[in-house]
Scaffold this active site. Structure first.
Site, PDB file in Angstrom:
ATOM      1  N   LYS A 123      51.994  46.011  18.638  1.00  0.00           N
ATOM      2  CA  LYS A 123      51.373  45.782  19.954  1.00  0.00           C
ATOM      3  C   LYS A 123      51.826  46.809  20.987  1.00  0.00           C
ATOM      4  CE  LYS A 123      52.973  41.527  20.242  1.00  0.00           C
ATOM      5  NZ  LYS A 123      53.476  41.288  18.879  1.00  0.00           N
ATOM      6  N   THR A 124      53.128  47.005  21.082  1.00  0.00           N
ATOM      7  CA  THR A 124      53.657  47.892  22.116  1.00  0.00           C
ATOM      8  C   THR A 124      53.132  49.310  21.937  1.00  0.00           C
ATOM      9  OG1 THR A 124      55.655  46.560  22.400  1.00  0.00           O
ATOM     10  CG2 THR A 124      55.766  48.854  23.095  1.00  0.00           C
ATOM     11  N   GLU A 167      49.779  44.157  26.704  1.00  0.00           N
ATOM     12  CA  GLU A 167      50.313  43.671  25.432  1.00  0.00           C
ATOM     13  C   GLU A 167      50.248  42.148  25.458  1.00  0.00           C
ATOM     14  OE1 GLU A 167      54.535  43.788  22.998  1.00  0.00           O
ATOM     15  OE2 GLU A 167      54.007  45.456  24.334  1.00  0.00           O
TER      16      GLU A 167
END
Length: 475
Positions: A123-124, A167
């Site tokens: 995600k990051t 995110e």
């Protein structure tokens, strides 16, 4: 300064408990940039706290009831804040509303074109790729990310553009609060065992997230990862007039956007995709196949927002990394030291494979691994140990507890035993202070040292480099 439009009255004077955390600090930064009077506290001082102070926020060190101002309009918390926190207790005494971090972020995203990035892993990185690329194209997005971008050096920013990239954290189901126009699901696996008891619960949570996509919106989902494929099937089965359009990407032959090739080149990759019937090639300036496919997900999501794919592909090449995601910390005595946030076995294996591909001939991959959370180690310790078999040698630290209390019988020995059973060369290290000498003594020119885990193992990189430098100067 009066609050800017887009700040609800309840967020005009927010107090954040744990303001230095990756998710909390991002929201606090955006609110401060929008004109809110931000305050908060954290267990220790940090560079993040200083960055917030530079934006005008008041940041206290330590938790104390007296830190909460009488005129606070709300108290913002994450799921990690315990009920007996003195500032939270004081908020109840003053009848100050308590707002979960996810609700605060949702309020900031409202009114714009939201793009939410979800998945068990990646995600990051993917959110960061989008933030950098959109900024490169002059779209000036707002963004909130779980790590600091290598370029801007921050995890969040208020932009003047209409796009907000966020995110979306599934760990406590908080991503169900968002209403994105476009959502990415990179992968779906069982994790966060304190909150999810089964894969069915995980799928249900991700389905609820997908159901929040606005009518006419798009779900971008991997065609290669089994959990993501199953999620797409379930979302299609749910159907309904408000169901999102689904676009799949990956190496699979039936992917809507097909990855034709990923060509590693040291610490970069060249990716070729088939998009709308035409081949498109671009460079990804970080190593590993998983990061290359994350870039493809970002490309597809941006295209769903109407951004020309060739322009976005070129802009994605400007992304040079985010803190703790295969971040090169430095080189000394011919040894490179890289830091990895990987703490789930799938992430660990992906990063280890990426680093092995980046080794020079004769170089060895040495790992300092710190298991994260007792609950995760209890459930996945065997798989963690198996992943370490991809390294030439590993040092395994004690479990980093984070927000958890110890569990009987759950120690890093679970990882060590599994690693030995898989044929890995591993050493137990109970004193972190011993790691720099240990690593310096076993490494040589051409080797790569990977500090790995979601805890404070990241602090060891600079210490290892310093010890390697000392060794070189005294040789």
């Amino acid at each position: 300064m009066a609050p800017a439009p887009g700040i609800p009255a309840a967020m005009e004077r927010p107090h954040f408990i744990g303001i230095g955390g990756a998710g909390m600090s991002g929201i606090a930064k955006i609110l401060a940039q929008r004109g809110a009077k931000v305050a908060g506290s954290d267990a220790r001082d940090s560079a993040t706290a200083e960055a917030l102070r530079a934006l005008g926020a008041t940041v206290h060190v330590g938790h104390d009831a007296g830190h909460l101002a009488d005129d606070a309009t709300c108290v913002v918390v994450s799921s990690a804040i315990r009920a007996d926190n003195p500032e939270l207790v004081r908020a109840a005494e003053l009848s100050v509303p308590v707002v979960h971090r996810s609700d605060a972020l949702a309020s900031l995203m409202a009114g714009g074109r939201a793009l939410a990035v979800a998945g068990t892993h990646g995600k990051t990185t993917t959110t960061s790729m989008l933030a950098v690329a959109l900024g490169r194209l002059g779209l000036d997005p707002s963004y909130a990310i779980g790590g600091d971008l290598a370029g801007p050096g921050t995890n969040a920013s208020h932009g003047e553009g209409e796009i907000f990239v966020a995110e979306a954290d599934e760990s406590d189901r908080s991503f169900q609060k968002y209403d994105p126009e476009v959502a990415i699901v990179l992968n779906v696996e069982l994790d966060h065992h304190a909150n999810y008891a089964s894969m069915d619960e995980i799928y249900e949570s991700f389905q609820r997230f997908a159901a929040k996509i606005v009518p006419g919106g798009t779900l971008v989902v991997s065609a290669d990862q089994a959990g993501a494929v199953e999620l797409a099937r379930r979302v299609r089965q749910d159907g309904g007039t408000d169901a999102p359009r689904i676009v799949t990407y990956g190496l699979a032959e039936d992917a809507d956007v097909r990855v034709l090739a990923i060509e590693p080149d040291g610490l970069t990759s060249r990716v070729t995709v088939l998009l709308d019937g035409a081949e498109l090639a671009f460079r990804v300036s970080v190593p590993g196949r998983h990061y290359a496919t994350n870039a493809v997900a970002a490309l597809v999501a941006g295209a769903a927002l109407g951004i020309p794919a060739p322009d976005l592909a070129e802009a994605l090449g400007a992304y040079t990394g985010v803190g703790r995601r295969l971040q090169l910390k430095g080189e000394a005595a011919g040894v490179r030291v890289v830091d990895s946030y990987a703490h789930h076995p799938t992430e660990m294996a992906a990063d280890l494979e990426a680093m092995r591909a980046a080794l020079p001939e004769g170089g060895r991959l040495l790992v300092v691994f710190q298991p994260h959370l007792f609950s995760r180690t209890q459930e996945l310790g065997r798989e963690m140990g198996g992943a370490l078999a991809l390294a030439d040698a590993s040092a395994v630290l004690d479990i980093y507890p984070a927000r958890e209390d110890p569990l009987p019988g759950v120690t890093s020995e679970l990882v060590l035993d599994a690693a030995r059973a898989a044929g890995a060369r591993v050493t137990a290290v109970h004193d972190k202070a011993a790691v720099p000498d240990l690593v310096a003594g076993m490494s040589g020119a051409g080797d790569l040292v990977l500090t790995m885990g979601a805890g404070d193992v990241t602090d060891l990189g600079p210490l290892i480099l310093a010890r390697l430098t000392d060794r070189r100067e005294t040789a």
